[in-house]
Design a protein around this motif. Structure first.
Motif, PDB file in Angstrom:
ATOM      1  N   LYS A   2      -3.265 -45.427  23.231  1.00 52.10           N
ATOM      2  CA  LYS A   2      -3.609 -46.000  24.539  1.00 52.10           C
ATOM      3  C   LYS A   2      -2.979 -45.185  25.666  1.00 52.10           C
ATOM      4  O   LYS A   2      -3.623 -44.863  26.663  1.00 52.10           O
ATOM      5  CB  LYS A   2      -3.130 -47.464  24.634  1.00 52.10           C
ATOM      6  N   LEU A   3      -1.717 -44.845  25.460  1.00 51.38           N
ATOM      7  CA  LEU A   3      -1.013 -44.037  26.462  1.00 51.38           C
ATOM      8  C   LEU A   3      -1.683 -42.661  26.590  1.00 51.38           C
ATOM      9  O   LEU A   3      -1.899 -42.158  27.686  1.00 51.38           O
ATOM     10  CB  LEU A   3       0.462 -43.879  26.067  1.00 51.38           C
ATOM     11  N   ALA A   4      -2.026 -42.091  25.429  1.00 51.37           N
ATOM     12  CA  ALA A   4      -2.655 -40.770  25.424  1.00 51.37           C
ATOM     13  C   ALA A   4      -3.967 -40.799  26.206  1.00 51.37           C
ATOM     14  O   ALA A   4      -4.249 -39.899  26.992  1.00 51.37           O
ATOM     15  CB  ALA A   4      -2.904 -40.299  23.997  1.00 51.37           C
ATOM     16  N   ARG A   5      -4.754 -41.856  25.991  1.00 53.05           N
ATOM     17  CA  ARG A   5      -6.039 -41.957  26.690  1.00 53.05           C
ATOM     18  C   ARG A   5      -5.847 -42.102  28.191  1.00 53.05           C
ATOM     19  O   ARG A   5      -6.562 -41.515  28.993  1.00 53.05           O
ATOM     20  CB  ARG A   5      -6.862 -43.121  26.140  1.00 53.05           C
ATOM     21  N   MET A   6      -4.859 -42.905  28.540  1.00 55.87           N
ATOM     22  CA  MET A   6      -4.576 -43.125  29.968  1.00 55.87           C
ATOM     23  C   MET A   6      -4.171 -41.803  30.637  1.00 55.87           C
ATOM     24  O   MET A   6      -4.693 -41.435  31.687  1.00 55.87           O
ATOM     25  CB  MET A   6      -3.466 -44.174  30.095  1.00 55.87           C
ATOM     26  N   VAL A   7      -3.246 -41.094  29.993  1.00 59.30           N
ATOM     27  CA  VAL A   7      -2.788 -39.817  30.554  1.00 59.30           C
ATOM     28  C   VAL A   7      -3.949 -38.826  30.628  1.00 59.30           C
ATOM     29  O   VAL A   7      -4.127 -38.125  31.621  1.00 59.30           O
ATOM     30  CB  VAL A   7      -1.620 -39.235  29.716  1.00 59.30           C
ATOM     31  N   GLU A   8      -4.758 -38.799  29.570  1.00 58.14           N
ATOM     32  CA  GLU A   8      -5.902 -37.884  29.544  1.00 58.14           C
ATOM     33  C   GLU A   8      -6.836 -38.133  30.734  1.00 58.14           C
ATOM     34  O   GLU A   8      -7.253 -37.198  31.420  1.00 58.14           O
ATOM     35  CB  GLU A   8      -6.680 -38.062  28.234  1.00 58.14           C
ATOM     36  N   LEU A   9      -7.157 -39.408  30.967  1.00 57.86           N
ATOM     37  CA  LEU A   9      -8.044 -39.750  32.081  1.00 57.86           C
ATOM     38  C   LEU A   9      -7.483 -39.270  33.406  1.00 57.86           C
ATOM     39  O   LEU A   9      -8.192 -38.688  34.223  1.00 57.86           O
ATOM     40  CB  LEU A   9      -8.244 -41.276  32.143  1.00 57.86           C
ATOM     41  N   GLU A  10      -6.203 -39.514  33.607  1.00 57.49           N
ATOM     42  CA  GLU A  10      -5.579 -39.116  34.871  1.00 57.49           C
ATOM     43  C   GLU A  10      -5.591 -37.596  35.036  1.00 57.49           C
ATOM     44  O   GLU A  10      -5.846 -37.074  36.105  1.00 57.49           O
ATOM     45  CB  GLU A  10      -4.126 -39.625  34.943  1.00 57.49           C
ATOM     46  N   LEU A  11      -5.287 -36.896  33.943  1.00 57.57           N
ATOM     47  CA  LEU A  11      -5.241 -35.429  34.015  1.00 57.57           C
ATOM     48  C   LEU A  11      -6.630 -34.854  34.269  1.00 57.57           C
ATOM     49  O   LEU A  11      -6.792 -33.924  35.054  1.00 57.57           O
ATOM     50  CB  LEU A  11      -4.656 -34.843  32.728  1.00 57.57           C
ATOM     51  N   CYS A  12      -7.631 -35.423  33.612  1.00 59.93           N
ATOM     52  CA  CYS A  12      -9.002 -34.956  33.829  1.00 59.93           C
ATOM     53  C   CYS A  12      -9.408 -35.202  35.271  1.00 59.93           C
ATOM     54  O   CYS A  12     -10.049 -34.372  35.908  1.00 59.93           O
ATOM     55  CB  CYS A  12      -9.976 -35.665  32.885  1.00 59.93           C
ATOM     56  N   TYR A  13      -9.018 -36.376  35.788  1.00 54.13           N
ATOM     57  CA  TYR A  13      -9.330 -36.703  37.177  1.00 54.13           C
ATOM     58  C   TYR A  13      -8.719 -35.669  38.117  1.00 54.13           C
ATOM     59  O   TYR A  13      -9.288 -35.329  39.152  1.00 54.13           O
ATOM     60  CB  TYR A  13      -8.802 -38.108  37.501  1.00 54.13           C
ATOM     61  N   GLU A  14      -7.551 -35.146  37.741  1.00 53.30           N
ATOM     62  CA  GLU A  14      -6.871 -34.136  38.563  1.00 53.30           C
ATOM     63  C   GLU A  14      -7.462 -32.740  38.357  1.00 53.30           C
ATOM     64  O   GLU A  14      -6.996 -31.770  38.949  1.00 53.30           O
ATOM     65  CB  GLU A  14      -5.376 -34.093  38.233  1.00 53.30           C
ATOM     66  N   GLY A  15      -8.438 -32.626  37.448  1.00 49.30           N
ATOM     67  CA  GLY A  15      -9.103 -31.343  37.267  1.00 49.30           C
ATOM     68  C   GLY A  15      -8.585 -30.520  36.091  1.00 49.30           C
ATOM     69  O   GLY A  15      -8.984 -29.368  35.912  1.00 49.30           O
ATOM     70  N   TYR A  16      -7.693 -31.079  35.292  1.00 47.19           N
ATOM     71  CA  TYR A  16      -7.239 -30.347  34.104  1.00 47.19           C
ATOM     72  C   TYR A  16      -8.198 -30.603  32.952  1.00 47.19           C
ATOM     73  O   TYR A  16      -8.898 -31.614  32.911  1.00 47.19           O
ATOM     74  CB  TYR A  16      -5.839 -30.815  33.678  1.00 47.19           C
ATOM     75  N   GLU A  17      -8.207 -29.663  32.020  1.00 47.96           N
ATOM     76  CA  GLU A  17      -8.938 -29.876  30.778  1.00 47.96           C
ATOM     77  C   GLU A  17      -7.917 -30.336  29.750  1.00 47.96           C
ATOM     78  O   GLU A  17      -6.847 -29.725  29.642  1.00 47.96           O
ATOM     79  CB  GLU A  17      -9.553 -28.553  30.314  1.00 47.96           C
ATOM     80  N   VAL A  18      -8.234 -31.369  28.981  1.00 51.19           N
ATOM     81  CA  VAL A  18      -7.223 -31.946  28.094  1.00 51.19           C
ATOM     82  C   VAL A  18      -7.723 -32.028  26.662  1.00 51.19           C
ATOM     83  O   VAL A  18      -8.852 -32.449  26.407  1.00 51.19           O
ATOM     84  CB  VAL A  18      -6.833 -33.369  28.572  1.00 51.19           C
ATOM     85  N   ASP A  19      -6.890 -31.593  25.722  1.00 50.96           N
ATOM     86  CA  ASP A  19      -7.123 -31.873  24.311  1.00 50.96           C
ATOM     87  C   ASP A  19      -5.977 -32.758  23.838  1.00 50.96           C
ATOM     88  O   ASP A  19      -4.855 -32.631  24.324  1.00 50.96           O
ATOM     89  CB  ASP A  19      -7.131 -30.582  23.483  1.00 50.96           C
ATOM     90  N   LYS A  20      -6.271 -33.637  22.865  1.00 54.74           N
ATOM     91  CA  LYS A  20      -5.233 -34.532  22.360  1.00 54.74           C
ATOM     92  C   LYS A  20      -4.978 -34.281  20.875  1.00 54.74           C
ATOM     93  O   LYS A  20      -5.872 -33.936  20.121  1.00 54.74           O
ATOM     94  CB  LYS A  20      -5.649 -35.997  22.543  1.00 54.74           C
ATOM     95  N   ALA A  21      -3.709 -34.479  20.485  1.00 58.90           N
ATOM     96  CA  ALA A  21      -3.369 -34.517  19.067  1.00 58.90           C
ATOM     97  C   ALA A  21      -2.491 -35.744  18.878  1.00 58.90           C
ATOM     98  O   ALA A  21      -1.691 -36.073  19.752  1.00 58.90           O
ATOM     99  CB  ALA A  21      -2.634 -33.244  18.657  1.00 58.90           C
ATOM    100  N   PHE A  22      -2.666 -36.422  17.751  1.00 57.32           N
ATOM    101  CA  PHE A  22      -1.959 -37.683  17.560  1.00 57.32           C
ATOM    102  C   PHE A  22      -0.792 -37.587  16.590  1.00 57.32           C
ATOM    103  O   PHE A  22      -0.123 -38.565  16.323  1.00 57.32           O
ATOM    104  CB  PHE A  22      -2.936 -38.784  17.103  1.00 57.32           C
ATOM    105  N   ASP A  23      -0.582 -36.419  16.003  1.00 58.16           N
ATOM    106  CA  ASP A  23       0.639 -36.248  15.209  1.00 58.16           C
ATOM    107  C   ASP A  23       1.185 -34.841  15.388  1.00 58.16           C
ATOM    108  O   ASP A  23       0.505 -33.957  15.930  1.00 58.16           O
ATOM    109  CB  ASP A  23       0.414 -36.597  13.724  1.00 58.16           C
ATOM    110  N   GLY A  24       2.409 -34.648  14.939  1.00 54.76           N
ATOM    111  CA  GLY A  24       3.112 -33.400  15.206  1.00 54.76           C
ATOM    112  C   GLY A  24       2.465 -32.194  14.553  1.00 54.76           C
ATOM    113  O   GLY A  24       2.434 -31.105  15.131  1.00 54.76           O
ATOM    114  N   ARG A  25       1.960 -32.405  13.355  1.00 57.21           N
ATOM    115  CA  ARG A  25       1.408 -31.259  12.627  1.00 57.21           C
ATOM    116  C   ARG A  25       0.140 -30.739  13.316  1.00 57.21           C
ATOM    117  O   ARG A  25       0.008 -29.538  13.561  1.00 57.21           O
ATOM    118  CB  ARG A  25       1.094 -31.657  11.172  1.00 57.21           C
TER     119      ARG A  25
END
Ligand code: CA
Length: 233
Positions: free
Chosen positions: A13-36
């Protein structure tokens, strides 16, 4: 081109929220959900910045950072839920550029991101082999040449000549070397072929776009470089 950010965070949920905000600011975002997975993506060299949670499944954030730093200088901002001095100290020790404690205000995160990106000089050549000089860029694999974002149509020979010059930018290349390298040792024909093709390139690039990249070195050959900002020519 927008800056690309990799977000490694297992709280979806946090990842999605941050992603939305970053995209809104014009960044391109990829997500990973674990360290590996995060480490693997971070090592791809495709990102301008990594946001890295510390408490992660598979491989914790500190370990991801430690392994990443062996190969990459990409800016890293650690995200930590634990506001402990130990985490901060060991995070910065292992090469993090900054850290931010959860929960954080998104404005605070954005400010940290801008700061980390500003403090970091990107590598001169992008990883994918693109050749650049000032406003000119060439992607040899896609056979693509652009000035700013405008594509430029070049013939095969013009392209090969420009490519050789760009691969040796700043160096004066004698005509005979260009003839050998671009036309081949067995080329039989007018020895002024080089000059003719240089003229074609100048008209398609320098003249068309009001630049001066291709310079004649009298009696020797050619060099491609950005014009010095001042001084008589
Ligand atoms: Ca976590």
């Amino acid at each position: 081109m927008p800056d690309k950010i990799l977000l490694v965070e297992d709280e979806e949920k946090l990842a999605r929220m941050v992603e939305l905000e970053l995209c809104y600011e014009g960044y391109e975002v990829d997500k990973a959900f674990d360290g590996r997975a995060g480490l693997e993506l971070a090592l791809s060299g495709n990102y301008h910045l990594v946001l890295l949670d510390i408490m992660l499944p598979a491989l914790n954030g500190m370990e991801v950072l430690r392994r990443l730093r062996k190969e990459s200088e990409v800016p890293v901002i650690m995200l930590t839920a634990r506001d402990s001095v130990m985490d901060k100290v060991s995070g910065l020790d292992s090469g993090a550029d900054d850290y931010i404690t959860k929960p954080f205000a998104i404005e605070e995160l954005l400010a940290r991101i801008r700061n980390a990106l500003r403090n970091h000089t990107p590598p001169e050549e992008p990883e994918n082999g693109t050749l650049t000089l000032g406003r000119l860029s060439m992607d040899p694999e896609c056979h693509e040449v652009r000035v700013d974002s405008t594509p430029v149509e070049l013939t095969r020979r013009e392209f090969d000549l420009l490519r050789y010059l760009l691969e040796n930018k700043g160096k004066v290349i004698p005509r005979e070397v260009l003839l050998d390298q671009v036309w081949g040792y067995n080329f039989v024909g007018e020895t002024n072929a080089v000059d003719v093709y240089i003229r074609f390139l100048r008209s398609k690039l320098d003249e068309e776009f009001g630049m001066k990249l291709i310079h004649t070195v009298r009696g020797v050959g050619y060099v491609i470089k950005e014009e010095e900002p001042c001084g008589p020519k």
